[in-house]
Design an enzyme around this catalytic site. Structure first.
Site, mmCIF file in Angstrom:
data_model
loop_
_atom_site.group_PDB
_atom_site.id
_atom_site.type_symbol
_atom_site.label_atom_id
_atom_site.label_comp_id
_atom_site.label_asym_id
_atom_site.label_seq_id
_atom_site.Cartn_x
_atom_site.Cartn_y
_atom_site.Cartn_z
ATOM 1 N N ASN A 1 5.874 98.207 -24.123
ATOM 2 C CA ASN A 1 5.705 98.746 -22.776
ATOM 3 C C ASN A 1 5.354 100.228 -22.825
ATOM 4 O OD1 ASN A 1 6.807 96.503 -20.739
ATOM 5 N ND2 ASN A 1 8.010 96.454 -22.623
ATOM 6 N N ASP B 1 10.204 95.476 -26.338
ATOM 7 C CA ASP B 1 11.004 94.320 -25.952
ATOM 8 C C ASP B 1 11.175 93.422 -27.169
ATOM 9 O OD1 ASP B 1 11.145 95.301 -23.422
ATOM 10 O OD2 ASP B 1 9.774 93.838 -22.523
ATOM 11 N N ARG C 1 13.933 83.887 -18.048
ATOM 12 C CA ARG C 1 13.538 85.291 -18.013
ATOM 13 C C ARG C 1 14.770 86.189 -17.918
ATOM 14 N NH1 ARG C 1 9.924 85.130 -12.788
ATOM 15 N NH2 ARG C 1 11.854 84.108 -12.102
ATOM 16 N N GLU D 1 6.948 92.546 -26.567
ATOM 17 C CA GLU D 1 6.074 93.400 -25.768
ATOM 18 C C GLU D 1 6.213 94.843 -26.219
ATOM 19 O OE1 GLU D 1 6.173 93.153 -21.516
ATOM 20 O OE2 GLU D 1 6.273 90.967 -21.485
ATOM 21 N N ARG E 1 18.872 92.327 -21.644
ATOM 22 C CA ARG E 1 18.756 91.779 -20.295
ATOM 23 C C ARG E 1 18.933 90.264 -20.397
ATOM 24 N NH1 ARG E 1 13.125 94.608 -19.818
ATOM 25 N NH2 ARG E 1 13.205 93.785 -21.933
ATOM 26 N N LYS F 1 1.188 93.305 -23.546
ATOM 27 C CA LYS F 1 1.394 92.019 -24.226
ATOM 28 C C LYS F 1 0.608 91.966 -25.543
ATOM 29 C CE LYS F 1 3.507 90.194 -20.519
ATOM 30 N NZ LYS F 1 3.373 91.281 -19.548
ATOM 31 N N LYS G 1 2.484 83.060 -20.422
ATOM 32 C CA LYS G 1 2.566 84.179 -19.486
ATOM 33 C C LYS G 1 1.224 84.878 -19.344
ATOM 34 C CE LYS G 1 4.692 86.999 -23.154
ATOM 35 N NZ LYS G 1 5.912 87.761 -23.531
ATOM 36 N N ARG H 1 15.631 95.680 -24.480
ATOM 37 C CA ARG H 1 14.709 96.795 -24.283
ATOM 38 C C ARG H 1 15.174 97.933 -25.203
ATOM 39 N NH1 ARG H 1 11.513 98.768 -20.360
ATOM 40 N NH2 ARG H 1 10.532 96.729 -20.642
#
Length: 315
Positions: free
Chosen positions: A282, A272, A232, A280, A224, A124, A159, A209
């Site tokens: 990842n 993301d 979400r 984000e 997504r 994050k 979050k 993604r």
């Protein structure tokens, strides 16, 4: 090559969508010997890092998909490559695992992603290094700051910094409904730091993604898309994945971050992106290989194993 995967239990794999499984299949197809071990299988003894690693044979059966030889204690330096695919939670056990892998590197092990780089890149917080691509963001445990941020921006997302799969993500709209309760819950009454961001309406079109391998983006993202009124898009939270070509903005973000992150030892990264905003970075065990391949035909796992082979030869 001898390629070892540090992963969660093989029995937990969902082979129809698991990215680690796709990596293993591609590696085996090329004639590489595939091994697997879990974090609990590692040990430091007399300055040497070992793991009880089992050689894996891919059967091609979707249910009984592997055969494992008896595990043998192996010096991690004996593998040509170690692929770190342990899923979060990113807790102290996870951090201890990166320390052991870092010691193994000193024995000659080649670990992807680099353990210190995983440790240094909170998924994050890392976006703060690239603020030109982010939505307005606040990181704090202070209730007054969070309330002021919500008053200014109206519609916000809150979050935890250590979550995955969309766990613990809340949306608060302009009316501020339940803000106090959410702050208390996420911050443990001010004891834990969280992230707060201005809501990005483009989430209805998907949380994209973008996979970046050896600094270069896969030309398709997996959007997504949230379902049933959810905020979400995470697949683990019921989102539906739709592969689509990268946009000009996607390429701008990926081509800016890719070389920087690759130079830090991050061979595989999942960016993301919602709308035009990076949300984000990842680095622990990025997924979506199979969904992109199944929908577009682009061989993501092949691109990844190409990168592993090239990285091993270069070292």
């Amino acid at each position: 090559m001898k390629i070892a995967f540090l992963a969660d239990p093989l029995s937990s794999f969902k082979t129809y969508k698991d990215s680690t499984y796709a990596m293993m299949v591609e590696a085996a197809k090329r004639g590489h010997t595939v091994y697997a071990f879990e974090q609990k299988d590692m040990a430091l003894d007399s300055g040497v890092v070992y793991a009880n690693a089992a050689e894996i044979t891919i059967t091609g059966d979707s249910h009984d998909w592997y055969r494992a030889a008896p595990a043998q204690e192996t010096n991690l330096g004996e593998f040509d490559a170690i692929i770190q695919r342990k899923d979060p939670p990113f807790d102290m056990e996870y951090i201890y695992g990166t320390y052991l892998l870092e010691l193994a590197e000193k024995q000659g092990a080649k670990v992807f992603n680099k353990p210190s780089a995983i440790r240094d890149h909170n998924e994050k917080l890392s976006i703060a290094q690239f603020s030109q691509f982010t939505s307005p963001t606040l990181v704090t445990a202070d209730e007054a700051r969070i309330r002021a941020f919500q008053k200014h921006h109206g519609d916000i997302i809150l979050k935890p910094l250590d979550g995955m799969g969309g766990a613990g993500v809340f949306r608060v709209t302009a009316d501020g409904m339940n803000l106090g309760s959410i702050i208390e819950t996420l911050t443990y009454n001010g004891a834990r730091t969280i992230m707060v961001q201005r809501y990005i309406p483009e989430i209805v079109k998907g949380d994209k993604r973008i996979l970046v391998i050896a600094g270069k983006p896969v030309p398709y993202s997996l959007a997504r898309i949230p379902q049933n009124g959810e905020v979400r898009g995470n697949l683990a939270a019921g989102g539906v994945g739709v592969a689509q070509p990268l946009t000009e903005r996607d390429y701008e973000i990926a081509n800016t971050l890719g070389p920087i992150l690759a130079a830090r030892g991050l061979l595989l990264v999942g960016l993301d992106v919602i709308g035009d905003c990076l949300t984000e970075v990842n680095v622990t065990s990025p997924t979506c290989f199979q969904e992109i391949t199944q929908q577009t035909g682009f061989q993501v796992a092949a691109m990844f194993i190409d990168a592993v082979e090239a990285a091993v030869q270069a070292q």
